[in-house]
Design an enzyme around this catalytic site. Structure first.
Site, PDB file in Angstrom:
ATOM      1  N   HIS A   5       0.846  -1.196   0.000  1.00 37.64           N
ATOM      2  CA  HIS A   5       0.000   0.000   0.000  1.00 37.64           C
ATOM      3  C   HIS A   5       0.878   1.242   0.000  1.00 37.64           C
ATOM      4  O   HIS A   5       2.084   1.170   0.232  1.00 37.64           O
ATOM      5  CB  HIS A   5      -0.921   0.016   1.228  1.00 37.64           C
ATOM      6  CG  HIS A   5      -2.034  -0.984   1.145  1.00 37.64           C
ATOM      7  ND1 HIS A   5      -1.886  -2.298   1.523  1.00 37.64           N
ATOM      8  CD2 HIS A   5      -3.306  -0.864   0.680  1.00 37.64           C
ATOM      9  CE1 HIS A   5      -3.021  -2.940   1.333  1.00 37.64           C
ATOM     10  NE2 HIS A   5      -3.890  -2.103   0.810  1.00 37.64           N
ATOM     11  N   HIS A   6       0.250   2.379  -0.171  1.00 36.66           N
ATOM     12  CA  HIS A   6       0.921   3.687  -0.197  1.00 36.66           C
ATOM     13  C   HIS A   6       1.630   3.953   1.140  1.00 36.66           C
ATOM     14  O   HIS A   6       1.313   3.356   2.175  1.00 36.66           O
ATOM     15  CB  HIS A   6      -0.111   4.786  -0.485  1.00 36.66           C
ATOM     16  CG  HIS A   6      -1.289   4.739   0.441  1.00 36.66           C
ATOM     17  ND1 HIS A   6      -1.337   5.440   1.637  1.00 36.66           N
ATOM     18  CD2 HIS A   6      -2.439   4.040   0.374  1.00 36.66           C
ATOM     19  CE1 HIS A   6      -2.486   5.183   2.240  1.00 36.66           C
ATOM     20  NE2 HIS A   6      -3.174   4.333   1.500  1.00 36.66           N
TER      21      HIS A   6
ATOM     22  N   LYS B  65      -0.279   4.985   4.606  1.00 34.85           N
ATOM     23  CA  LYS B  65      -1.235   4.099   5.281  1.00 34.85           C
ATOM     24  C   LYS B  65      -0.832   3.904   6.728  1.00 34.85           C
ATOM     25  O   LYS B  65       0.319   3.580   7.032  1.00 34.85           O
ATOM     26  CB  LYS B  65      -1.296   2.758   4.566  1.00 34.85           C
ATOM     27  CG  LYS B  65      -2.315   1.786   5.186  1.00 34.85           C
ATOM     28  CD  LYS B  65      -2.544   0.583   4.310  1.00 34.85           C
ATOM     29  CE  LYS B  65      -3.442  -0.435   4.952  1.00 34.85           C
ATOM     30  NZ  LYS B  65      -4.796   0.112   5.293  1.00 34.85           N
TER      31      LYS B  65
END
Ligand code: NAD
Ligand SMILES: O=C(O)C1=N[C@H](C(=O)O)CCC1
Length: 283
Positions: free
Chosen positions: A164-165, A168
């Site tokens: 994920h980015h 997060k």
């Protein structure tokens, strides 16, 4: 209240998901514009954007909806609340919905077990669609994982990789934990010796690479990755890898809004995206 349209309250309106959900409601796509309308826009307490027209927040025309931090003020302006925020405030929003008989779609992740039992208890009084991942792809994969695990789970080393980015806040992802739970339940239901021997205690949410003896989760946080999950079943003669890559947060927003429409203001109980898509009955 507009008799035909379901009114949606969106929380976390300054967030990545909050903004995306509002954009999807107001963009006028037929599948939504004929069924829902934005009823309220909620932000954190004392935020500087309180009082602003939500259209300005998403850089579009004035929408006539003023951003507020006070759900009490707008409780008669919405039918279903859509919440993608953070665990502590989600619990507050859930309590409000129970006390005011409002249905809720919960997309927030990072809940602990006490939170999850609160959600379960609340579903005795209101309708809740709760999913760590509102994409169709993950809903399909999680149903297929039941079948796959029954057949090859006992003879595979199983790992989950999620990416994920870098903004997060929770780790591992809620989706990875849901996938692990699905696999563990499928193993248990086969009553396999291997399943009994697996250490199925959950890792704490904060662990980067929460690993059991056989089922491990590995997390990557980098760049602007929207959300990627790979499940690996590694046997001695072959290896199966199942991957889902979200390419745009719209997939989550559409899943959440579809769920709000499916839930309406009269369903009661705890559901997930698979229930609203009919996948759980199909596969
Ligand atoms: N279920 C899914 O399909 C799915 C998809 C994407 C994100 N998520 C989850 O949704 C949540 C939000 O993700 P995001 O990328 O939009 O995060 P974000 O940080 O961009 O937005 C979070 C929003 O919540 C608000 N917020 C945080 N704490 C608050 C508090 N105490 N009081 C009031 N408001 C508060 C913030 O102001 C912000 O508007 C995360 O838990 C994420 O894992 C789930
Ligand atoms: O962007 C996020 O944060 C996401 N979180 C979900 C999770 O924690 O599983 C999945 C979708 C993206």
């Amino acid at each position: 209240m507009n008799d035909a349209l379901l009114r949606i309250a969106v929380t976390g309106v300054t967030g990545r998901m909050g903004k995306k959900i509002i954009q999807c409601i107001v963009k006028g796509e037929k599948k939504f514009s004929q069924k829902i309308i934005l009823g309220a826009a909620i932000t954190r307490s004392n935020a500087s954007i309180c009082g602003m027209d939500v259209g300005k927040l998403i850089k579009t025309d004035t929408l006539g909806i003023t951003v507020t931090d006070d759900l009490e003020l707008v409780k008669n302006d919405f039918d279903v609340l859509v919440d993608f925020t953070a665990p502590s405030i989600s619990m507050e929003y859930l309590k409000f919905c129970v006390n005011n008989n409002k249905n809720i779609v919960i997309g927030t992740t990072g809940f602990n077990k006490a939170d999850e039992s609160c959600i379960m208890n609340a579903s005795r009084k209101i309708g809740i669609v709760f999913s760590s991942n509102f994409s169709i792809g993950i809903a399909l994969i999680s149903r297929l994982l039941h079948r796959i695990t029954h057949i090859i789970g006992d003879n595979s080393d199983i790992s989950i990789v999620e990416a994920h980015h870098n903004k997060k806040s929770d780790i591992p992802s809620g989706t990875a934990l849901m996938i692990k739970n699905t696999i563990v339940n499928a193993l248990r239901s086969t009553h396999s010796i291997a399943a009994m021997n697996r250490n199925v205690d959950y890792p704490t949410y904060s662990s980067v690479s929460s690993s059991d003896r056989n089922i491990s989760i590995h997390s990557i946080r980098a760049g602007n990755i929207i959300g990627e999950h790979t499940v690996l079943f590694i046997g001695s003669e072959e290896r199966l890898e199942i991957t889902h890559k979200a390419l745009d947060r719209t997939i989550f927003a559409h899943g959440a809004l579809h769920s709000a429409i499916w839930l309406g203001y009269d369903k009661v109980g705890l559901f997930n995206i698979g229930d609203t898509l009919g996948i759980n009955a199909l596969l």
